[in-house]
Design a protein around this motif. Structure first.
Motif, PDB file in Angstrom:
ATOM      1  N   ALA A 291      17.709   9.345  21.702  1.00  0.00           N
ATOM      2  CA  ALA A 291      18.731  10.058  20.914  1.00  0.00           C
ATOM      3  C   ALA A 291      19.909   9.159  20.540  1.00  0.00           C
ATOM      4  O   ALA A 291      20.361   9.179  19.385  1.00  0.00           O
ATOM      5  N   PRO A 292      20.429   8.317  21.464  1.00  0.00           N
ATOM      6  CA  PRO A 292      21.574   7.475  21.079  1.00  0.00           C
ATOM      7  C   PRO A 292      21.213   6.398  20.049  1.00  0.00           C
ATOM      8  O   PRO A 292      22.102   5.791  19.454  1.00  0.00           O
ATOM      9  N   LEU A 293      19.920   6.168  19.835  1.00  0.00           N
ATOM     10  CA  LEU A 293      19.506   5.095  18.910  1.00  0.00           C
ATOM     11  C   LEU A 293      19.389   5.574  17.463  1.00  0.00           C
ATOM     12  O   LEU A 293      19.316   4.766  16.541  1.00  0.00           O
ATOM     13  N   ALA A 294      19.334   6.908  17.275  1.00  0.00           N
ATOM     14  CA  ALA A 294      19.143   7.441  15.912  1.00  0.00           C
ATOM     15  C   ALA A 294      20.457   7.387  15.146  1.00  0.00           C
ATOM     16  O   ALA A 294      21.483   7.869  15.626  1.00  0.00           O
ATOM     17  N   ILE A 295      20.440   6.808  13.959  1.00  0.00           N
ATOM     18  CA  ILE A 295      21.671   6.654  13.175  1.00  0.00           C
ATOM     19  C   ILE A 295      22.130   8.017  12.635  1.00  0.00           C
ATOM     20  O   ILE A 295      21.363   8.721  11.971  1.00  0.00           O
ATOM     21  N   GLY A 296      23.378   8.374  12.944  1.00  0.00           N
ATOM     22  CA  GLY A 296      23.983   9.604  12.403  1.00  0.00           C
ATOM     23  C   GLY A 296      23.617  10.853  13.175  1.00  0.00           C
ATOM     24  O   GLY A 296      24.480  11.593  13.614  1.00  0.00           O
ATOM     25  N   ASP A 297      22.329  11.103  13.346  1.00  0.00           N
ATOM     26  CA  ASP A 297      21.860  12.331  13.996  1.00  0.00           C
ATOM     27  C   ASP A 297      20.361  12.148  14.244  1.00  0.00           C
ATOM     28  O   ASP A 297      19.694  11.460  13.477  1.00  0.00           O
ATOM     29  N   THR A 298      19.837  12.748  15.292  1.00  0.00           N
ATOM     30  CA  THR A 298      18.387  12.637  15.537  1.00  0.00           C
ATOM     31  C   THR A 298      17.593  13.417  14.491  1.00  0.00           C
ATOM     32  O   THR A 298      16.446  13.114  14.226  1.00  0.00           O
ATOM     33  N   ASN A 299      18.227  14.422  13.898  1.00  0.00           N
ATOM     34  CA  ASN A 299      17.588  15.259  12.885  1.00  0.00           C
ATOM     35  C   ASN A 299      17.894  14.639  11.508  1.00  0.00           C
ATOM     36  O   ASN A 299      19.054  14.562  11.089  1.00  0.00           O
ATOM     37  N   PRO A 300      16.883  14.175  10.766  1.00  0.00           N
ATOM     38  CA  PRO A 300      17.122  13.499   9.489  1.00  0.00           C
ATOM     39  C   PRO A 300      17.933  14.348   8.505  1.00  0.00           C
ATOM     40  O   PRO A 300      18.746  13.828   7.739  1.00  0.00           O
ATOM     41  N   ASP A 301      17.715  15.656   8.548  1.00  0.00           N
ATOM     42  CA  ASP A 301      18.408  16.535   7.611  1.00  0.00           C
ATOM     43  C   ASP A 301      19.846  16.814   8.057  1.00  0.00           C
ATOM     44  O   ASP A 301      20.759  16.865   7.235  1.00  0.00           O
ATOM     45  N   GLY A 302      20.008  16.947   9.373  1.00  0.00           N
ATOM     46  CA  GLY A 302      21.374  17.068   9.897  1.00  0.00           C
ATOM     47  C   GLY A 302      22.173  15.829   9.555  1.00  0.00           C
ATOM     48  O   GLY A 302      23.353  15.906   9.190  1.00  0.00           O
ATOM     49  N   ALA A 303      21.535  14.669   9.650  1.00  0.00           N
ATOM     50  CA  ALA A 303      22.214  13.404   9.347  1.00  0.00           C
ATOM     51  C   ALA A 303      22.625  13.342   7.880  1.00  0.00           C
ATOM     52  O   ALA A 303      23.734  12.903   7.547  1.00  0.00           O
ATOM     53  N   PHE A 304      21.735  13.798   6.990  1.00  0.00           N
ATOM     54  CA  PHE A 304      22.057  13.758   5.556  1.00  0.00           C
ATOM     55  C   PHE A 304      23.240  14.665   5.229  1.00  0.00           C
ATOM     56  O   PHE A 304      24.189  14.258   4.550  1.00  0.00           O
ATOM     57  N   VAL A 305      23.196  15.890   5.740  1.00  0.00           N
ATOM     58  CA  VAL A 305      24.280  16.843   5.442  1.00  0.00           C
ATOM     59  C   VAL A 305      25.613  16.295   5.958  1.00  0.00           C
ATOM     60  O   VAL A 305      26.626  16.327   5.261  1.00  0.00           O
TER      61      VAL A 305
END
Ligand SMILES: NC(=O)c1ccc[n+]([C@@H]2O[C@H](COP(=O)([O-])OP(=O)(O)OC[C@H]3O[C@@H](n4cnc5c(N)ncnc54)[C@H](O)[C@@H]3O)[C@@H](O)[C@H]2O)c1
Length: 349
Positions: A291-305
């Motif tokens: 989880a700490p390695l995922a940029i922005g958010d582990t959820n790709p869509d959460g990260a985009f929003v």
């Protein structure tokens, strides 16, 4: 307190399989579709999507774009470029599915336009946040593993013009651009860069056993990486309906071997070391560790929003997609030239 009217309005153009996936991931990330609009040229599909997601059917892509804070482009591939242009003209952040387009020159134009717009944009190379690939990358880049020497990457699925995909457009070169390599394994090419490093040259062969014009069903490529590692990618569209989509990746470093098998997201990832120690990680444990390695958010869509609301860069953006397109194009050029080696740097749009 966050109320529903504080939530961003997310619109969808194209409401098929991958749009449904994203709408579910958005819901999980706390952004339901209830304030957003959707449009599909197939009215039945948009009606089903609207009912399932809670969004509102609109009359056109233009209406969706005008009424949204950010837009998902989930149509078949040939439509992506014009829809990205519409989003840029309307100054709306956009998430565009992979591949960016049916060819390298269009992908390069899209990258240039997206970069110049300075709008938040993200592409659908979602394996960049896969716990399995994130963990494999940690294991490979650990100095204790030694240098990566070789990779064997196999990806197979039944040709998706049948089965639960029932996707006629994947058998139409004007809509899909090409077959298994561009349409599906652009993910794999991106993961090869992610795991091992930049690709210097490729040599590839393709077959067209299904007899569909422009839609290859096998590509076997030999790959030379800039760091001296070598590898192979074999991608197959067969007719075995019991194999919907399966990847197997083996990476051999000087002192460690890493294998990703099973699920693209949940693993397991297994490894063994020169000193005889071994390890395996999967499921919840793998998710927590990465989880700490995922940029922005582990959820790709959460990260985009989140990125679109904050006005920051989306990840992965079109520059990452363009590099994958360039390697894919080099493989196609090699395949057309009887497998002769093609240097990726020589491939210009
Ligand atoms: N990131 C991933 O892992 C992933 C997975 C599957 C598909 N994809 C990509 O997503 C895109 C869609 O794939 P899919 O599996 O959802 O296909 P799909 O056939 O299920 O859905 C595509 C939809 O786009 C609609 N459409 C086509 N042109 C349109 C237009 N101009 N305006 C509005 N709607 C339009 C079609 O009617 C169809 O309903 C493709 O580019 C595909 O490569 C990405």
């Amino acid at each position: 307190m966050t109320t529903s009217t504080d939530l961003p309005i997310v619109g969808f153009v194209g409401t098929g399989h991958i749009a449904t996936f994203h709408s579910k991931m958005l819901k999980i990330s706390g952004v339901p579709m209830t304030r957003g609009g959707c449009f599909d040229i197939d009215a039945e599909r948009s009606a089903v999507f609207a009912q399932a997601s809670g969004s509102t059917v609109m009359a056109s892509a233009d209406e969706v774009i005008a009424s949204s804070d950010m837009v998902y482009i989930c149509t078949w591939t040939s439509e992506h470029q014009s829809l990205v242009e519409k989003c840029i003209a309307a100054k709306k952040p956009f998430f565009c599915e992979k591949p960016l387009s049916i060819g390298l020159s269009q992908a390069a134009e899209m990258h240039a336009a997206a970069t110049a717009s300075e709008l938040t944009h993200q592409c659908g190379l979602i394996l960049r946040r896969s716990p399995a690939y994130l963990w494999a990358r940690e294991l490979i880049s650990d100095p204790g593993a030694g240098a990566p020497m070789a990779v064997v990457f196999r990806d197979d699925q039944f040709i998706p013009v049948q089965g639960h995909y029932k996707s006629t457009w994947r058998g139409d070169v004007t809509k899909a651009g090409a077959g298994t390599l561009l349409e599906h394994s652009i993910h794999d090419v991106d993961m090869l860069r992610f795991l091992i490093g930049d690709v210097e040259s490729v040599s590839a062969r393709a077959t067209y056993r299904h007899g569909i014009e422009g839609i290859e069903d096998v590509v076997a490529a030999s790959i030379g990486f800039a760091n001296g590692a070598v590898g192979t990618l074999t991608t197959i569209w067969h007719d075995n309906l019991s194999r919907p989509s399966l990847r197997n990746v083996e990476v051999f470093c000087e002192h460690r071997t890493v294998v990703i098998a099973g699920d693209d997201w949940f693993g397991p990832v297994t490894w063994s070391n020169t000193d005889g120690t071994t390890g395996s990680l999967e499921g919840t444990e793998l998710l927590e560790k990465t989880a700490p390695l995922a940029i922005g958010d582990t959820n790709p869509d959460g990260a985009f929003v989140k990125a679109a609301v904050d006005g920051t860069a989306g990840f992965p953006d079109f520059s990452i997609a363009l590099e994958a397109h360039r390697i894919v194009e080099a493989m196609y050029r090699s395949a057309r030239d009887n497998g002769n080696a093609v240097r990726v740097a020589s491939v210009q749009p």
